[in-house]
Design a protein around this motif. Structure first.
Motif, short mmCIF file in Angstrom:
data_model
loop_
_atom_site.label_atom_id
_atom_site.label_comp_id
_atom_site.label_asym_id
_atom_site.label_seq_id
_atom_site.Cartn_x
_atom_site.Cartn_y
_atom_site.Cartn_z
N PRO A 167 24.54 -2.60 -3.36
CA PRO A 167 24.71 -3.55 -2.26
C PRO A 167 23.53 -3.58 -1.28
N LEU A 168 22.67 -2.58 -1.31
CA LEU A 168 21.51 -2.52 -0.41
C LEU A 168 20.22 -2.96 -1.10
N ARG A 169 20.33 -3.44 -2.30
CA ARG A 169 19.15 -3.76 -3.12
C ARG A 169 18.14 -4.64 -2.39
N GLU A 170 18.58 -5.75 -1.84
CA GLU A 170 17.65 -6.70 -1.22
C GLU A 170 16.89 -6.08 -0.05
N GLN A 171 17.57 -5.34 0.81
CA GLN A 171 16.88 -4.74 1.96
C GLN A 171 16.07 -3.51 1.55
N CYS A 172 16.39 -2.90 0.42
CA CYS A 172 15.66 -1.71 -0.02
C CYS A 172 14.34 -2.07 -0.68
N TYR A 173 14.35 -3.00 -1.60
CA TYR A 173 13.11 -3.32 -2.30
C TYR A 173 12.96 -4.78 -2.68
N GLY A 174 13.83 -5.65 -2.23
CA GLY A 174 13.68 -7.08 -2.48
C GLY A 174 14.38 -7.54 -3.74
N MET A 175 14.13 -8.77 -4.11
CA MET A 175 14.82 -9.38 -5.24
C MET A 175 13.92 -9.58 -6.47
N LYS A 176 12.66 -9.20 -6.39
CA LYS A 176 11.75 -9.46 -7.50
C LYS A 176 11.91 -8.47 -8.65
N THR A 177 12.42 -7.27 -8.37
CA THR A 177 12.61 -6.27 -9.42
C THR A 177 14.02 -5.72 -9.33
N ASN A 178 14.40 -4.95 -10.34
CA ASN A 178 15.72 -4.32 -10.37
C ASN A 178 15.62 -2.80 -10.23
N PHE A 179 14.54 -2.33 -9.63
CA PHE A 179 14.37 -0.89 -9.45
C PHE A 179 13.59 -0.61 -8.17
N LYS A 180 13.71 0.61 -7.67
CA LYS A 180 12.97 1.07 -6.50
C LYS A 180 11.83 1.95 -6.98
N LYS A 181 10.64 1.80 -6.38
CA LYS A 181 9.47 2.58 -6.76
C LYS A 181 8.83 3.18 -5.51
N ILE A 182 8.42 4.45 -5.62
CA ILE A 182 7.70 5.13 -4.54
C ILE A 182 6.44 5.74 -5.15
N ASP A 183 5.30 5.51 -4.51
CA ASP A 183 4.04 6.12 -4.91
C ASP A 183 3.61 7.12 -3.84
N ASP A 184 3.15 8.29 -4.27
CA ASP A 184 2.64 9.32 -3.37
C ASP A 184 1.28 9.80 -3.87
N SER A 185 0.44 10.22 -2.94
CA SER A 185 -0.82 10.86 -3.31
C SER A 185 -0.52 12.17 -4.03
N ILE A 186 -1.37 12.54 -4.97
CA ILE A 186 -1.20 13.84 -5.62
C ILE A 186 -1.43 14.98 -4.63
N HIS A 187 -1.98 14.64 -3.46
CA HIS A 187 -2.24 15.63 -2.42
C HIS A 187 -1.23 15.54 -1.27
N LYS A 188 -0.07 14.95 -1.53
CA LYS A 188 0.91 14.71 -0.46
C LYS A 188 1.27 15.99 0.29
N GLU A 189 1.43 17.09 -0.40
CA GLU A 189 1.78 18.35 0.28
C GLU A 189 0.72 18.74 1.30
N LEU A 190 -0.55 18.53 0.98
CA LEU A 190 -1.63 18.86 1.91
C LEU A 190 -1.63 17.91 3.10
N TYR A 191 -1.37 16.62 2.85
CA TYR A 191 -1.27 15.66 3.95
C TYR A 191 -0.06 16.00 4.82
N ASP A 192 1.06 16.40 4.20
CA ASP A 192 2.25 16.80 4.96
C ASP A 192 1.92 18.00 5.85
N LYS A 193 1.21 18.96 5.30
CA LYS A 193 0.81 20.14 6.07
C LYS A 193 -0.05 19.72 7.27
N MET A 194 -0.95 18.78 7.05
CA MET A 194 -1.82 18.31 8.12
C MET A 194 -1.00 17.59 9.19
N HIS A 195 -0.02 16.81 8.75
CA HIS A 195 0.81 16.02 9.65
C HIS A 195 1.54 16.92 10.63
#
Length: 140
Positions: free
Chosen positions: A112-140
């Motif tokens: 029921p949250l599909r449209e507000q989560c990722y729109g109507m163009k696809t039927n899935f949710k996708k998240i991309d992260d840097s391979i260095h996310k842990e280091l960026y998180d540490k910096m944050h």
């Protein structure tokens, strides 16, 4: 920027060692904020103080990351609690690599949250992260 940062750090370490001093912290502007630079500093036990680059996202609203099993979990109230599984890494011509996490279409297409989560163009949710996310998180 990485090579430049490494050269600056190595020269600074040499200068400090001549006076029996150790380099423990580095302060720099966002121009030096890259995963490779943060990785170099981390491997050399140097604490860095610099702003993260503009595309950095510390948290994914409505999702939590399960580090032990390497997936994101939907936590949105009224959502379907789908898992976004690790699908692989992709390198880009600008010199960075991202990890991709994606839900299955069957988990999300009737949410029921599909449209507000990722729109109507696809039927899935996708998240991309840097391979260095842990280091960026540490910096944050």
């Amino acid at each position: 920027m990485r090579k430049c940062l490494e050269q600056i750090v190595e020269l600074t370490k040499e200068n400090l060692e001549e006076n029996n001093l150790e380099l423990g912290k580095v302060l720099a502007d966002a121009g030096y904020s890259s995963g490779e630079a943060l990785s170099y500093l981390d491997k050399n036990n140097i604490n860095a103080w610099m702003p993260n680059f503009g595309q950095y996202v510390p948290e994914r609203e409505g999702f939590v990351f399960n580090k032990a099993e390497n997936y994101y979990q939907c936590t949105k109230e009224g959502g379907n609690q789908a898992k976004l599984l690790f699908k692989g890494e992709k390198s880009y011509s600008k010199g960075y690599t991202k990890r991709t996490y994606r839900s299955s279409e069957s988990d999300c297409k009737k949410c029921p949250l599909r449209e507000q989560c990722y729109g109507m163009k696809t039927n899935f949710k996708k998240i991309d992260d840097s391979i260095h996310k842990e280091l960026y998180d540490k910096m944050h």
